[in-house]
Design a protein around this motif. Structure first.
Motif, PDB file in Angstrom:
ATOM      1  N   LYS A  27      52.442  60.515  43.350  1.00 20.16           N
ATOM      2  CA  LYS A  27      53.643  60.037  42.640  1.00 20.16           C
ATOM      3  C   LYS A  27      54.404  59.074  43.527  1.00 20.16           C
ATOM      4  CE  LYS A  27      54.191  62.362  38.643  1.00 20.16           C
ATOM      5  NZ  LYS A  27      52.959  61.940  38.031  1.00 20.16           N
ATOM      6  N   GLU A  75      48.002  80.706  45.389  1.00 23.60           N
ATOM      7  CA  GLU A  75      49.283  80.003  45.482  1.00 23.60           C
ATOM      8  C   GLU A  75      49.213  78.871  46.494  1.00 23.60           C
ATOM      9  OE1 GLU A  75      51.972  83.190  46.201  1.00 23.60           O
ATOM     10  OE2 GLU A  75      51.961  83.793  44.095  1.00 23.60           O
ATOM     11  N   LYS A 122      59.980  73.976  45.283  1.00 23.40           N
ATOM     12  CA  LYS A 122      60.590  72.753  45.804  1.00 23.40           C
ATOM     13  C   LYS A 122      59.777  71.535  45.417  1.00 23.40           C
ATOM     14  CE  LYS A 122      61.615  72.207  50.355  1.00 23.40           C
ATOM     15  NZ  LYS A 122      61.796  70.818  50.662  1.00 23.40           N
ATOM     16  N   PHE A 123      58.486  71.599  45.598  1.00 23.31           N
ATOM     17  CA  PHE A 123      57.635  70.466  45.255  1.00 23.31           C
ATOM     18  C   PHE A 123      57.755  70.132  43.775  1.00 23.31           C
ATOM     19  CE2 PHE A 123      56.417  69.593  49.201  1.00 23.31           C
ATOM     20  CZ  PHE A 123      55.224  70.050  49.718  1.00 23.31           C
ATOM     21  N   ARG A 124      57.801  71.178  42.967  1.00 29.10           N
ATOM     22  CA  ARG A 124      57.893  70.937  41.529  1.00 29.10           C
ATOM     23  C   ARG A 124      59.164  70.173  41.201  1.00 29.10           C
ATOM     24  NH1 ARG A 124      55.055  76.213  39.764  1.00 29.10           N
ATOM     25  NH2 ARG A 124      52.978  75.351  39.450  1.00 29.10           N
ATOM     26  N   LEU A 158      49.978  70.487  44.461  1.00 27.07           N
ATOM     27  CA  LEU A 158      51.283  69.895  44.187  1.00 27.07           C
ATOM     28  C   LEU A 158      51.620  68.849  45.238  1.00 27.07           C
ATOM     29  CD1 LEU A 158      53.540  72.867  43.057  1.00 27.07           C
ATOM     30  CD2 LEU A 158      52.933  70.859  41.755  1.00 27.07           C
ATOM     31  N   GLN A 181      55.765  80.407  47.590  1.00 24.72           N
ATOM     32  CA  GLN A 181      56.369  80.221  46.268  1.00 24.72           C
ATOM     33  C   GLN A 181      57.600  79.335  46.347  1.00 24.72           C
ATOM     34  OE1 GLN A 181      56.844  84.249  44.924  1.00 24.72           O
ATOM     35  NE2 GLN A 181      54.633  84.472  44.726  1.00 24.72           N
ATOM     36  N   THR A 182      58.354  79.504  47.429  1.00 27.98           N
ATOM     37  CA  THR A 182      59.534  78.659  47.575  1.00 27.98           C
ATOM     38  C   THR A 182      59.121  77.199  47.705  1.00 27.98           C
ATOM     39  OG1 THR A 182      60.211  80.476  49.018  1.00 27.98           O
ATOM     40  CG2 THR A 182      61.784  78.687  48.694  1.00 27.98           C
ATOM     41  N   HIS A 183      58.126  76.949  48.527  1.00 29.70           N
ATOM     42  CA  HIS A 183      57.650  75.572  48.691  1.00 29.70           C
ATOM     43  C   HIS A 183      57.168  74.993  47.382  1.00 29.70           C
ATOM     44  CE1 HIS A 183      58.311  75.536  52.845  1.00 29.70           C
ATOM     45  NE2 HIS A 183      57.251  76.190  53.247  1.00 29.70           N
ATOM     46  N   ILE A 184      56.459  75.828  46.623  1.00 32.15           N
ATOM     47  CA  ILE A 184      55.943  75.356  45.329  1.00 32.15           C
ATOM     48  C   ILE A 184      57.096  74.924  44.439  1.00 32.15           C
ATOM     49  CG2 ILE A 184      54.854  76.123  43.189  1.00 32.15           C
ATOM     50  CD1 ILE A 184      52.923  77.749  44.813  1.00 32.15           C
ATOM     51  N   TYR A 190      55.536  50.515  42.019  1.00 34.69           N
ATOM     52  CA  TYR A 190      56.466  49.984  41.009  1.00 34.69           C
ATOM     53  C   TYR A 190      57.508  49.105  41.653  1.00 34.69           C
ATOM     54  CZ  TYR A 190      54.845  53.028  37.228  1.00 34.69           C
ATOM     55  OH  TYR A 190      54.112  53.637  36.260  1.00 34.69           O
ATOM     56  N   ARG A 191      58.014  49.605  42.779  1.00 36.62           N
ATOM     57  CA  ARG A 191      59.200  48.965  43.339  1.00 36.62           C
ATOM     58  C   ARG A 191      58.866  47.749  44.177  1.00 36.62           C
ATOM     59  NH1 ARG A 191      59.786  54.396  43.775  1.00 36.62           N
ATOM     60  NH2 ARG A 191      60.863  55.047  41.898  1.00 36.62           N
ATOM     61  N   VAL A 211      62.948  53.236  36.617  1.00 36.94           N
ATOM     62  CA  VAL A 211      62.481  51.927  37.087  1.00 36.94           C
ATOM     63  C   VAL A 211      61.762  51.195  35.963  1.00 36.94           C
ATOM     64  CG1 VAL A 211      60.890  50.793  38.674  1.00 36.94           C
ATOM     65  CG2 VAL A 211      62.331  52.665  39.461  1.00 36.94           C
ATOM     66  N   ALA A 253      63.843  63.374  47.907  1.00 40.31           N
ATOM     67  CA  ALA A 253      64.495  64.167  46.871  1.00 40.31           C
ATOM     68  C   ALA A 253      65.985  63.842  46.788  1.00 40.31           C
ATOM     69  CB  ALA A 253      64.289  65.647  47.147  1.00 40.31           C
ATOM     70  N   LEU A 286      52.414  65.056  44.566  1.00 42.25           N
ATOM     71  CA  LEU A 286      53.642  64.421  45.031  1.00 42.25           C
ATOM     72  C   LEU A 286      53.331  63.128  45.780  1.00 42.25           C
ATOM     73  CD1 LEU A 286      56.535  65.078  44.708  1.00 42.25           C
ATOM     74  CD2 LEU A 286      56.475  66.489  46.730  1.00 42.25           C
ATOM     75  N   LEU A 345      49.940  75.012  45.887  1.00 39.28           N
ATOM     76  CA  LEU A 345      50.853  74.255  46.732  1.00 39.28           C
ATOM     77  C   LEU A 345      50.212  72.969  47.221  1.00 39.28           C
ATOM     78  CD1 LEU A 345      53.611  74.318  48.123  1.00 39.28           C
ATOM     79  CD2 LEU A 345      52.552  75.454  50.048  1.00 39.28           C
ATOM     80  N   GLU A 362      60.812  68.210  43.185  1.00 39.51           N
ATOM     81  CA  GLU A 362      60.703  66.841  43.686  1.00 39.51           C
ATOM     82  C   GLU A 362      59.864  65.978  42.761  1.00 39.51           C
ATOM     83  OE1 GLU A 362      59.238  67.299  47.600  1.00 39.51           O
ATOM     84  OE2 GLU A 362      61.133  68.076  48.391  1.00 39.51           O
ATOM     85  N   ILE A 363      58.805  66.590  42.244  1.00 39.41           N
ATOM     86  CA  ILE A 363      57.931  65.819  41.357  1.00 39.41           C
ATOM     87  C   ILE A 363      58.691  65.408  40.100  1.00 39.41           C
ATOM     88  CG2 ILE A 363      55.958  65.997  39.811  1.00 39.41           C
ATOM     89  CD1 ILE A 363      54.487  67.477  41.984  1.00 39.41           C
ATOM     90  N   GLN A 400      62.758  59.190  38.181  1.00 40.60           N
ATOM     91  CA  GLN A 400      63.045  57.898  38.820  1.00 40.60           C
ATOM     92  C   GLN A 400      62.095  56.828  38.316  1.00 40.60           C
ATOM     93  OE1 GLN A 400      62.797  58.668  42.948  1.00 40.60           O
ATOM     94  NE2 GLN A 400      64.783  59.693  43.031  1.00 40.60           N
ATOM     95  N   HIS A 401      60.820  57.182  38.194  1.00 37.35           N
ATOM     96  CA  HIS A 401      59.832  56.211  37.690  1.00 37.35           C
ATOM     97  C   HIS A 401      60.250  55.708  36.334  1.00 37.35           C
ATOM     98  CE1 HIS A 401      57.562  56.999  41.080  1.00 37.35           C
ATOM     99  NE2 HIS A 401      56.622  57.793  40.623  1.00 37.35           N
ATOM    100  N   LEU A 440      61.807  65.064  39.742  1.00 32.88           N
ATOM    101  CA  LEU A 440      62.798  64.061  40.138  1.00 32.88           C
ATOM    102  C   LEU A 440      62.156  62.682  40.210  1.00 32.88           C
ATOM    103  CD1 LEU A 440      65.136  65.596  42.864  1.00 32.88           C
ATOM    104  CD2 LEU A 440      65.811  64.179  40.935  1.00 32.88           C
ATOM    105  N   LEU A 441      61.031  62.621  40.876  1.00 34.08           N
ATOM    106  CA  LEU A 441      60.334  61.349  41.011  1.00 34.08           C
ATOM    107  C   LEU A 441      59.950  60.789  39.664  1.00 34.08           C
ATOM    108  CD1 LEU A 441      57.807  61.329  43.968  1.00 34.08           C
ATOM    109  CD2 LEU A 441      59.735  59.831  43.540  1.00 34.08           C
ATOM    110  N   GLU A 442      59.474  61.683  38.813  1.00 33.33           N
ATOM    111  CA  GLU A 442      59.074  61.210  37.477  1.00 33.33           C
ATOM    112  C   GLU A 442      60.272  60.622  36.752  1.00 33.33           C
ATOM    113  OE1 GLU A 442      57.279  64.650  35.769  1.00 33.33           O
ATOM    114  OE2 GLU A 442      55.290  64.070  36.430  1.00 33.33           O
TER     115      GLU A 442
END
Lengths: 275, 506
Positions: B434, B420, A254-256, B427, A249-252, B441-442, A269, B486, B431, B424, A258-259, A265-266, A261-263
């Motif tokens: 993405k 789960e 985190k990934f969320r 996801l 769950q923690t990893h999930i 893009y860059r 840009v 990140a 990622l 994961l 990051e995603i 950033q996109h 964040l990336l979105e």
């Protein structure tokens, strides 16, 4: 997991109870009649109430040592017992063990608990165990398969007549829609796990399937081999699972992060390139 | 010259250079025994002929044979003469036929037959009867004939008494009972627009004549009527007559087949047409038909399955009183025939409930079996590789792939954990995509975007490390080779991206 109603559909953080918390209206109306003929009890099923019977099945094999000959090198016992060594006879009417065809009368029927079978032999093979239940429990039999083990896993150690080879498997027999009669009968039996009944459900008085005075002790608490029985505890497994889940769950999370964040950033840009 | 004296000088003393040729010629006198011998010594080029009288030949020949054998190195121990005698007697004892001559025996194989032949004596044996059987040419009559024609045939007469009884084939003279109606009956019940009385009478006469063989009757019928029309008329008339005659007691005839199931013209016509169509179908057509039928069967079965699932789910929806979202999504998903076409969350719920429904059907099952079914349902959308990765992750986390103590709660937790892990992995994939998008893009159009592998952004398999209980999340970050994306782009550790941004900013 057992009930298809609302409880399992919301996320993983559900209290693990067998019955639904609110009493369904339909059940309540069904329970209105106090007087039911015996037959009706047999067939009336309770929904969302599940009865489970934890069992352990497997075999214990002793090497015969000096008394061993080519065709009878081990004495083994295959059995089905309650996980807490309680009497399974309240649920199981008889057990049929199907042995290898080289045994004479390979179909062995055991009519009363303890449901076990002892034999002498030299070979390992798959034993099909068919459990037949009492008439108010279930009219369909259940099959289990157990691979008979005689020889220890590591061949280096010396074979001893004192220390047997023990292979046991834990499982639970689940009755998803038990009849009222069954439920009433096993309410206070230790071998059976009966969930908390929904409020307002009244059970008729239990009707015994067989004469209780005739039955001998069917539990395995003082079984001659009980010192070799494995004690299966769910605590260790639950702990591991809980920890693993937490990690994932923690990893999930985190990934969320990051995603998103990336979105972000996109988008940045994109807006930059648009200029 | 005596031959014995000659015996010794026969041997050559220079074996290497001499060749001894022993010629045995048939004796002109006795023919069978070679008694003239010629020795040719090459070196000396003389040929010595030894002429021996016939009387002495056997003994001398034996000796000379011994000598020759000596020279040639053959064994001298066997006695061919006695051997021949022995084999001859043995063979002759084998070859002893009984009852047939030797040559004939040899013709049929020379060995005793495998099976005993049927003795001709057995075949002709018959118990000598006391009866006297004669055969006589006698006249006879048949009850099948109405014209008193007298014919003759051979009759087996026993003790002078000819056999009694009717002609034996008369019993096969069966005919159909065709209904006979009177003119009044016709007037009363049987008039029809399509049929004149003459035609009907003709029809019935033909029916009687041809025993209701309608094909023949149709052929013979003067006006062209189809077989079905004739049949219809005939059966209608019979039925009406029967009912009319039994008007007093209608119950009696109701059991008669024509009354119970009258002839249906249209049905028969269609049936025959369909039959002829099927018969005249080409192979191509046949194949197509079977395909369509199989398809229809499949659809029907899937409909049945969906209906069964729906029926078993109905009690669930009944139990839930509140109108909550899950139940609403449940009903439409179960109503559709192909729930997999639905959106992801409702799909998982539909799968869950259909698995539960099928488990409920079983009435009794093992917890491990139920768990397997639920796992299968949950990973139905995932490929084999993903499933392997899930199992790998479970192993890394120190969890048994199949729970050792599968209690209710353990199974539930196990299932949730698997789900789960699937989330994961999805996801993680998201990622990566993405990230690939971001790099496209860059980067400049001419530079191909690097795959996530190049950037070592996220390791291929999410590593959970060895220590399950004591691991901190921060540890994992440190394991990465490249700095995590990140972090803010302005961090100086970032190699490529900040430079590009700065360039575009300018």
């Amino acid at each position: 997991m057992n009930n298809g109603s609302s409880s399992t559909m919301h996320g993983p953080d559900q209290p693990e109870i067998s019955g639904p918390a609110p009493a369904p209206k339909s059940l309540r109306t069904k329970m209105g009649k106090p007087e039911d003929s015996e037959k009706k009890i047999f067939h009336k099923k309770l929904k969302d109430v599940e009865i489970s019977v934890p069992i352990v099945y497997g075999n214990i094999a002793f090497w015969l040592g000096k008394k061993a000959n080519e065709y009878q090198s081990h004495k083994w016992t295959v059995y089905v017992r309650g996980a807490t060594n309680e009497d399974l006879g309240v649920v199981i009417k008889r057990a049929v063990f199907q042995l290898h065809s080289s045994f004479n009368n390979p179909t062995r029927v055991v009519e009363s608990p303890p449901f076990e079978l002892s034999e002498c032999g030299w070979g390992e093979f798959e034993i099909a165990i068919t459990l037949f239940f009492h008439s108010d429990v279930c009219d369909k039999p259940l099959n289990l398969f157990h691979h008979l083990k005689l020889y220890p896993a590591d061949e280096s150690g010396p074979m001893s007549t004192k220390k047997p080879v023990v292979v046991e498997s834990y499982d639970e027999i689940v009755f998803p829609e038990p009849s009222e009669a069954f439920l009433a009968r096993v309410q206070n039996q230790p071998a059976v796990v009966v969930p908390r009944l929904p409020a307002g459900v009244a059970l008729p008085p239990p009707v015994p399937v067989e004469d209780p005075s005739n039955r001998k002790r069917g539990d395995t608490k003082d079984h001659p081999l009980c010192q070799w029985f494995t004690n299966f505890s769910e605590a260790d497994e639950l702990l591991r699972l809980a920890t693993a889940r937490q990690q994932v769950q923690t990893h999930i999370a985190k990934f969320r992060r990051e995603i998103t964040l990336l979105e972000g950033q996109h988008q940045q840009v994109n807006s930059v390139s648009d200029q | 010259m005596f031959p014995r004296e000659l015996s010794s000088p026969i041997y050559p003393h220079q074996p290497t250079s001499t060749v001894i040729v022993i010629l045995l010629l048939h004796c002109t006198q006795c023919f069978f025994l070679p008694c003239r011998l010629a020795f040719c010594n090459r070196e000396s080029r003389t040929s010595r002929c030894l002429v021996v009288s016939p009387k002495q030949t056997p003994k001398l020949l034996g000796e000379i044979a011994m000598d020759a054998k000596d020279i040639l190195g053959l064994s001298k121990t066997s006695h061919p003469a006695s051997q021949e005698k022995k084999s001859r007697t043995v063979k002759e004892s084998q070859r002893k036929p009984d009852g047939i001559s030797r040559e004939v025996y040899a013709l049929i194989g020379g060995v005793p037959p495998l099976m005993p032949a049927v003795e001709p004596l057995q075949l002709k044996k018959r118990p000598p009867t006391d009866e006297k059987i004669t055969w006589q040419w006698l006249p006879f009559t048949s009850s099948a004939r109405k014209d008193n024609l007298q014919l003759f045939h051979w009759v087996r007469v026993v003790n002078g008494v000819p056999p009694m009884g009717d002609y034996s084939f008369a019993k096969y003279n069966k005919s159909v009972d065709v209904v006979k109606y009177t003119d009044e009956e016709y007037e009363k019940h049987l008039t029809d627009d399509m049929w004149t009385k003459e035609e009907t009478d003709q029809l019935f006469e033909l029916c009687q004549q041809f025993d209701l063989r309608f094909i023949v009757i149709a052929d013979r019928f003067p006006s062209s009527r189809t077989v079905e029309e004739l049949k219809e008329r005939y059966y209608k008339v019979s039925r009406s007559i029967l009912i009319a005659r039994a008007a007093a007691s209608p119950g009696d005839v109701s059991e008669h087949p024509i009354v119970k199931e009258p002839y249906k013209f249209t049905q028969e016509r269609d049936r025959k047409r369909a039959l002829s169509m099927v018969l005249s179908q080409t192979k191509h057509q046949e194949r197509k038909d079977s395909e369509v039928l199989a398809e229809a069967k499949r659809i029907a079965e899937s409909r049945m399955a969906a209906r069964n699932a729906k029926e078993s789910e109905l009690p669930i929806t009944f139990n839930v009183e509140r109108a909550i979202v899950p139940s609403e999504t449940l009903s439409p998903s179960s109503n559709s025939e192909f729930p997999s076409a639905m959106v992801a969350p409702s799909t998982s719920m539909a799968e869950n409930t259909s698995t539960l429904a099928s488990l409920r059907m079983l009435r009794v099952y093992l917890r491990t079996y139920a768990l397997d079914q639920m796992i299968q349902a949950a990973s139905s959308s995932a490929g084999l590789r993903t499933i392997k990765r899930v199992e790998q992750s479970l192993q890394e986390l120190g969890v048994n792939l199949k729970p050792r103590v599968p209690t209710k709660s353990v199974c539930a937790q196990h299932l949730e954990l698997r789900k789960e892990i699937l989330t994961l992995l999805n996801l993680q994939k998201q990622l990566q995509y993405k990230e690939a998008e971001g790099s496209s893009y860059r980067d400049s159009p001419y530079e191909t975007p690097g795959t996530p592998k190049d950037r070592t952004f996220v390791p291929e398999s999410t590593s959970f490390g060895g220590d399950v209980l004591g691991e901190r999340v921060g540890k994992r970050d440190q394991k990465r080779k490249a700095p995590g994306r990140a972090e803010a782009p302005s961090s100086p550790a970032q190699p490529k991206r900040p430079r590009k941004l700065r360039a575009s900013d300018m």
